[in-house]
Design an enzyme around this catalytic site. Structure first.
Site, short mmCIF file in Angstrom:
data_model
loop_
_atom_site.label_atom_id
_atom_site.label_comp_id
_atom_site.label_asym_id
_atom_site.label_seq_id
_atom_site.Cartn_x
_atom_site.Cartn_y
_atom_site.Cartn_z
N ASN A 9 -68.20 -29.46 -25.07
CA ASN A 9 -68.60 -28.27 -25.84
C ASN A 9 -67.41 -27.33 -25.88
O ASN A 9 -67.10 -26.69 -24.89
CB ASN A 9 -69.81 -27.61 -25.17
CG ASN A 9 -70.17 -26.30 -25.83
OD1 ASN A 9 -69.73 -26.00 -26.96
ND2 ASN A 9 -70.97 -25.49 -25.15
N TRP A 10 -66.76 -27.27 -27.04
CA TRP A 10 -65.54 -26.46 -27.14
C TRP A 10 -65.87 -24.96 -27.28
O TRP A 10 -64.97 -24.13 -27.25
CB TRP A 10 -64.70 -26.92 -28.35
CG TRP A 10 -64.13 -28.30 -28.20
CD1 TRP A 10 -64.34 -29.19 -27.18
CD2 TRP A 10 -63.22 -28.95 -29.11
NE1 TRP A 10 -63.64 -30.35 -27.40
CE2 TRP A 10 -62.94 -30.23 -28.58
CE3 TRP A 10 -62.63 -28.59 -30.32
CZ2 TRP A 10 -62.09 -31.14 -29.22
CZ3 TRP A 10 -61.79 -29.49 -30.95
CH2 TRP A 10 -61.52 -30.76 -30.40
N LYS A 11 -67.13 -24.64 -27.45
CA LYS A 11 -67.56 -23.23 -27.62
C LYS A 11 -66.71 -22.56 -28.70
O LYS A 11 -66.30 -23.22 -29.65
CB LYS A 11 -67.49 -22.48 -26.29
CG LYS A 11 -68.14 -23.25 -25.14
CD LYS A 11 -68.40 -22.38 -23.96
CE LYS A 11 -68.87 -23.24 -22.79
NZ LYS A 11 -69.59 -22.52 -21.79
N HIS A 95 -78.36 -24.10 -26.49
CA HIS A 95 -77.45 -23.82 -25.37
C HIS A 95 -77.80 -22.45 -24.79
O HIS A 95 -78.18 -21.54 -25.52
CB HIS A 95 -76.00 -23.84 -25.88
CG HIS A 95 -75.00 -23.84 -24.77
ND1 HIS A 95 -74.67 -22.70 -24.08
CD2 HIS A 95 -74.28 -24.86 -24.20
CE1 HIS A 95 -73.78 -23.02 -23.14
NE2 HIS A 95 -73.53 -24.30 -23.20
N GLU A 182 -78.87 -27.82 -17.95
CA GLU A 182 -77.72 -26.98 -17.64
C GLU A 182 -78.18 -25.71 -16.92
O GLU A 182 -78.57 -24.74 -17.58
CB GLU A 182 -77.01 -26.57 -18.93
CG GLU A 182 -76.42 -27.69 -19.72
CD GLU A 182 -75.21 -27.22 -20.51
OE1 GLU A 182 -74.12 -27.76 -20.29
OE2 GLU A 182 -75.35 -26.29 -21.32
N GLY A 188 -69.74 -22.43 -16.60
CA GLY A 188 -68.51 -21.63 -16.66
C GLY A 188 -68.21 -20.87 -15.39
O GLY A 188 -67.35 -19.99 -15.38
N SER A 228 -70.10 -26.66 -15.02
CA SER A 228 -68.89 -26.79 -14.18
C SER A 228 -68.59 -28.23 -13.79
O SER A 228 -68.10 -28.49 -12.68
CB SER A 228 -69.00 -25.89 -12.95
OG SER A 228 -69.07 -24.53 -13.35
N GLY A 249 -68.03 -27.85 -20.76
CA GLY A 249 -67.32 -26.80 -21.48
C GLY A 249 -65.85 -26.80 -21.12
O GLY A 249 -65.04 -27.50 -21.72
N GLY A 250 -65.51 -26.03 -20.07
CA GLY A 250 -64.10 -25.79 -19.71
C GLY A 250 -63.26 -27.06 -19.63
O GLY A 250 -62.16 -27.11 -20.20
C1 PEP Z 1 -71.26 -25.78 -21.36
O1 PEP Z 1 -70.59 -25.17 -22.14
O2 PEP Z 1 -72.33 -26.30 -21.73
C2 PEP Z 1 -70.81 -25.90 -19.97
C3 PEP Z 1 -71.54 -26.61 -19.14
O3 PEP Z 1 -69.66 -25.25 -19.64
P1 PEP Z 1 -68.77 -25.49 -18.29
O4 PEP Z 1 -68.55 -26.98 -18.19
O5 PEP Z 1 -67.51 -24.75 -18.53
O6 PEP Z 1 -69.56 -24.99 -17.15
#
Ligand code: PEP
Length: 269
Positions: A9-11, A95, A182, A188, A228, A249-250
């Site tokens: 997920n590049w957000k 999300h 999630e 994040g 994460s 995400g990250g």
């Molecule tokens: C997400 O954006 O769905 C996510 C889980 O982010 P991260 O991996 O950065 O926690």
């Protein structure tokens, strides 16, 4: 056997040039993902660019949101058919960064828990139905806030979100979904959910799906963990029987770390 999925997920990151570089970097460094499916959820402005960049590779592309109507006076929104017209095949729905918690800032909540966009259980369900109608593959998200976990309400909150997202869907439609668990406090933050606990809650998701759509659908449905996920913790998560992949995400914003996550998903089969 459920085919694992590694989804990035590049957000709200990457203009078109950056998106092209990241997508090409993933294509260039990724070995054949074997039995894993790989999807990147990119900003709407980069959908066409990334679809072109990953052409002839196993990587698929998704949007991060859609609107539930086909067209009309909804300034700024993007319909399912518009997404399909870019060549993207997936869509992320519900999300936690889009779910609404307006007017409910409670003890233990931070700004990050107050979503800006107001998605509710009802709109998440409407978006899921529309995605299926237009032929997009949805990953629908659920997850509890820290305060809800601390109050012992995790299963109730997650179970309620899953029941609501499935409302009115036939078992055949439910079978087309992927659900991502999630926990909001893990997104994040660098604080990953303990793998066994994540597995337990993914099992709760699966048992609600079994109640609504029957055990066979639940057995075949992919449930992802997100929050994460990194190359350091992915193996422990992927080893869990109820976890069929990651929503990331990250760590999806660097080709090298995302490719390592894909390799871990492929190795879990
Ligand atoms: C997400 O954006 O769905 C996510 C889980 O982010 P991260 O991996 O950065 O926690």
């Amino acid at each position: 056997m459920r085919k694992p999925i590694m989804a990035g997920n590049w957000k709200m990151n990457c203009d078109n040039d950056e998106a092209c570089k990241l997508a090409c970097g993933i294509v260039d460094t990724m070995a054949a993902p074997g039995e894993a499916e790989v999807v990147v959820f990119v900003p709407a402005t980069a959908l066409t660019t990334v679809v072109n960049c990953v052409e002839d590779s196993p990587i698929e592309v998704g949007a991060q949101n859609l609107f539930w109507a086909d067209k009309g006076a909804y300034t700024g929104e993007i319909s399912g058919r518009m997404i399909v017209s870019t060549g993207a095949r997936w869509v992320l729905i519900g999300h936690s960064e889009r779910r609404g918690r307006f007017g409910k800032l409670e003890e233990g909540w931070t700004e990050a828990h107050v979503a800006y966009f107001g998605d509710s259980d009802v709109t998440v369900n409407a978006k899921t139905r529309k995605a299926l109608e237009v032929g997009l593959k949805p990953i629908v998200c659920c997850g509890e806030l820290l305060a809800e976990r601390q109050a012992g309400r995790t299963d109730e909150v997650v179970g309620g979100q899953v029941r609501a997202m499935l409302d009115g869907l036939s078992p055949a439609e439910v079978a087309k979904l992927v659900i991502a668990y999630e926990p909001v406090w893990a997104i994040g933050t660098g604080e990953v959910c303990d793998a066994e606990e994540a597995n337990r809650v993914c099992g709760v998701v699966r048992s609600v799906v079994a109640e609504v759509a029957g055990p066979a659908v639940a057995e075949g449905l992919r449930v992802l963990y997100g929050g994460s996920v990194s190359p350091d913790n992915v193996a422990g998560l992927m080893a869990q029987p109820n976890i069929d992949g990651g929503l990331v995400g990250g760590a999806s914003l660097k080709a090298e770390s995302f490719v390592a996550l894909v390799a871990a998903a492929a190795a879990s089969v």
